[in-house]
Each structure stands twice: as C-alpha cells, then as structure tokens.
Design a protein around this motif. Structure first.
Motif: not given
Length: 426
Positions: A285-287, A323-327
C-alpha cells in the motif's frame, strides 16, 4: 515455563480487529496453565477514527475492562493515549478505575510528578513481574492541546539514570518502551540479562535476541500481537501472532463494536471512495501510494512515511471511514530536486518492511517507489525529482537522513486525494 506476557502496541482504535484480539488473548490464557500478564504498550486510541472520537472511545475502554478480567493488564502511555481525552491525568484515572495498571515516565508540568509511576509490579505466579514504562519525547506527535502539560525526558538518558535502580533485585523484568527503535538501541545494553523489552511507536514488527533477553516490536493497527515466554532457565523468547480479519471475535465486545459503528458512522463515512480487486499489504500500500505521488507530480520517485499509513488496503469496496484508517493524515505534497546518487541512497534507506538488521533500522521509515519512466521521469540530465508529504519534508533528517533537501510545495496536490487515486485506479 514461569509465565507469559501477551503484548500489543499501537492499536489505534482498529475496531475491525479489536474483538478478535481479545478473543485471541482469551485463547492464549486458556492454552497454558501458567501466569499471564497482558501488556499494552501505548497508543490505544486514534483521533483519525471518527467513530472512536464521536463515541468517546467506547470500544477501546470496553476492551481494556475486559482484558483486565482475563489477566493482570498494564498500559504504558504512548503519544496517542490522550487523543480523545487531552488531560492524561483523566486517562490514567479511568484506566485505574477499570483495574488496569499504568506506567509512564511522562511528567505532568502542573504538578512536577509523573502521570503514573514509572514502574510497578504484577502478580506472576509465585513471583512478581517488575514492569518499567517510558515514552517518546517527540512532543510534536502528541495532541497539540496537551503539549504544555507534558514534560518527557530523552529516553536513553532517562534509562541510563533510572533503569538499574528500577529493576534492581527484580525477577523477572518487563520494560515497555514507546520511544521507538532508535532510542531503544541505547536502552538495550542497560537491560538485566533475561529481561523482556517490548518496543512501540514506530509500528514495526520483529523480534531480536540479546543474551537471555528478548526484544520485540509487536506490529500495529491490531494486526498482530507478541507472545513472550519466561523460561525456568532465566531466558525469554518471543514470537508474533497474526490477528486475522476473519478470526473469531469476542462476542460481547463485537456486539458493542457493531452497535457503536452503526450509531456513530455518518452517510459521509459510508461513502464508497473506490474498489479494489485484490488486497494490498501495508508495505505494498505504501509503495503504491508513493508511486502515485511521483506520477501525479511528474517526479522520478515518491516517498511516504510508514506511520502516515495505518493498515493495508483491503479488497472490495473501501468507504471513507476505511480509507481514513489506511491513510491517516492529509497534508501538502512537497517536491525537491536531488542527484540520482542521492535518490539511490534514499531508495536503499526506504522500504524497511523487509528483514533488516537491528542496527540498520531507522525507526519510522519511508516507503519509496520510482515512477514509470513513460509517466514520471523528469527528463533532466543528472537531476532527479522526488515528492513526499509535508510531514516527511519537515522531518527530513529522520526520514531521508539529511536536512539539506530544498523542498517546495506542489500546488493543487493533497496527500489523501492523490493516495486515493493511486489505490483505486485500475
């Protein structure tokens, strides 16, 4: 075996797994007829979780109450434990009212005393487990309103001055450090042999042996926890356990989670921002997001801080709440021109989710990705263009290993909008 410690750090109100973690703890306690202690090493709460904020952390508080019924439970205060209640004194009082032990070396500037004792003991069969807690002194990571009330010593200096006295004569010993791996490396040589040290704050997941001692980071977002066994020969061993998204949950707590989500999620929270055919790990996800930064800015490479992310992107529809827990954080995108040699160095330093020696870990690291040449190359001989978040640009010494990068804002580009486009594109 003398006993076991079940440790978790950096939970951050990850309600999709909170009930599953509690069920896992119950299974662990029942699986071995030895004393257990549950250790929560900071950052139980998360201000980026709108449901947690609106409900006053009802799920998190219920989790603590239930954990304390399973086994003696201790909390070491982290930099997000006053996200919902700015006054840490109130947080500590409520934890204690639930039967939870609290340790911390954070000083209340209003009284000159620590918010909780920096050490305590918990029953451990015929022995007493000595527990010491210390926090990160990165004041900018604490809720802004609370900062005037906090005085936090440099972790290594504090440990050098106090750890020997606090652990003298104790058998066994548990040190809970929410200071991050860089500070922890200065503390590890100070541990009595046969101690367990649990790290946090950097959202890392690894185990490390030092003589008969064990040092572990337990992961984040309730994706994993650590089981540490104290053996009769004076040694400690630690291993990680995953908390799967489809694992059994603790029924009463899961009922509260479902009711809390239903009561406090708004229509805006439920809006589906996009869909994914396949899940992504946290690192991938980060990449993916880092590559999206580069492509959106016409840069050669993008970078995003590991703890700017919470959890990996799942498959299926992703709501705004998910999404707010991902970013976790929004902000500006910042660009800078560097040499290609510098870019190679940044890429070598990035992506520390791979196996890496302890002495090479930099703490909260960068995920980095280069853009595809046909869409992202700057095209200037000898000059590479990089892009990152304003947080990483401001703290470039920590993330890039230099303070000389001439970052400037990239207008009309925001972190969350660009990240969403990267995650949801075909």
């Amino acid at each position: 075996m003398i006993g076991r410690v079940l440790a978790v750090s950096d939970m951050h109100s990850a309600y999709e797994r909170t009930g599953r973690l509690l069920a896992a703890f119950e299974r662990e306690v029942k699986s071995q007829a030895v004393p257990h202690v549950i250790a929560i090493n900071g950052d139980i709460f998360e201000h980026g979780n709108a449901v947690s904020v609106r409900s006053g952390g009802a799920v998190d508080w219920a989790f603590l109450a239930e954990a304390a019924q399973l086994a003696p439970t201790v909390v070491n205060l982290g930099n997000h434990d006053n996200d919902l209640t700015p006054d840490l004194a109130e947080v500590v009082a409520r934890m204690r009212s639930l039967g939870v032990l609290v340790v911390s070396n954070i000083v209340d500037t209003r009284t000159g005393a620590t918010y909780a004792a920096s050490s305590t003991t918990a029953p451990f069969g015929s022995r007493r487990l000595r527990i010491v807690g210390l926090a990160t002194n990165a004041l900018s990571t604490y809720p802004q309103a609370s900062r005037p009330q906090l005085s936090i010593p440099a972790p290594g200096e504090w440990a050098s001055a106090h750890l020997a006295d606090l652990t003298q004569g104790a058998d066994p010993v548990l040190v809970l450090s929410h200071a991050g791996v860089v500070a922890d490396r200065t503390i590890l040589p100070l541990l009595p042999d046969g101690a367990l040290m649990i790290g946090g704050h950097d959202h890392l997941l690894f185990q490390h042996s030092q003589g008969r001692s064990a040092y572990a980071h337990t992961g984040s977002w309730t994706n994993a926890y650590t089981v540490a066994d104290f053996h009769e020969d004076g040694s400690v061993t630690a291993q990680s356990r995953a908390v799967m998204a489809d694992a059994p949950s603790w029924p009463p707590l899961q009922g509260l989670i479902d009711a809390t989500l239903a009561a406090h999620m708004t229509d805006e929270d439920r809006v589906v921002l996009g869909r994914r055919a396949e899940p992504l790990s946290l690192g991938d996800t980060g990449r993916r997001v880092a590559a999206g930064f580069a492509q959106a800015a016409g840069a050669d490479a993008g970078f995003i801080g590991h703890t700017t992310l919470g959890t990996g992107a799942p498959s299926g529809p992703i709501t705004r709440h998910m999404f707010n827990s991902i970013v976790r954080f929004d902000g500006r995108l910042m660009g800078a021109d560097v040499s290609f040699a510098q870019l190679e160095g940044f890429m070598a330093r990035a992506n520390q989710d791979r196996p890496i020696p302890l002495d090479q870990r930099s703490g909260d690291f960068l995920y980095g990705a280069e853009a595809r040449p046909e869409t992202g190359r700057s095209g200037r001989a000898g000059v590479a263009r990089i892009v990152t978040t304003d947080w990483c640009a401001t703290n470039q010494g920590e993330y890039f290993g230099t303070t000389m990068l001439p970052f400037a804002e990239i207008t009309d580009r925001r972190v969350k909008a660009v990240a969403a486009a990267a995650l949801f594109k075909a």
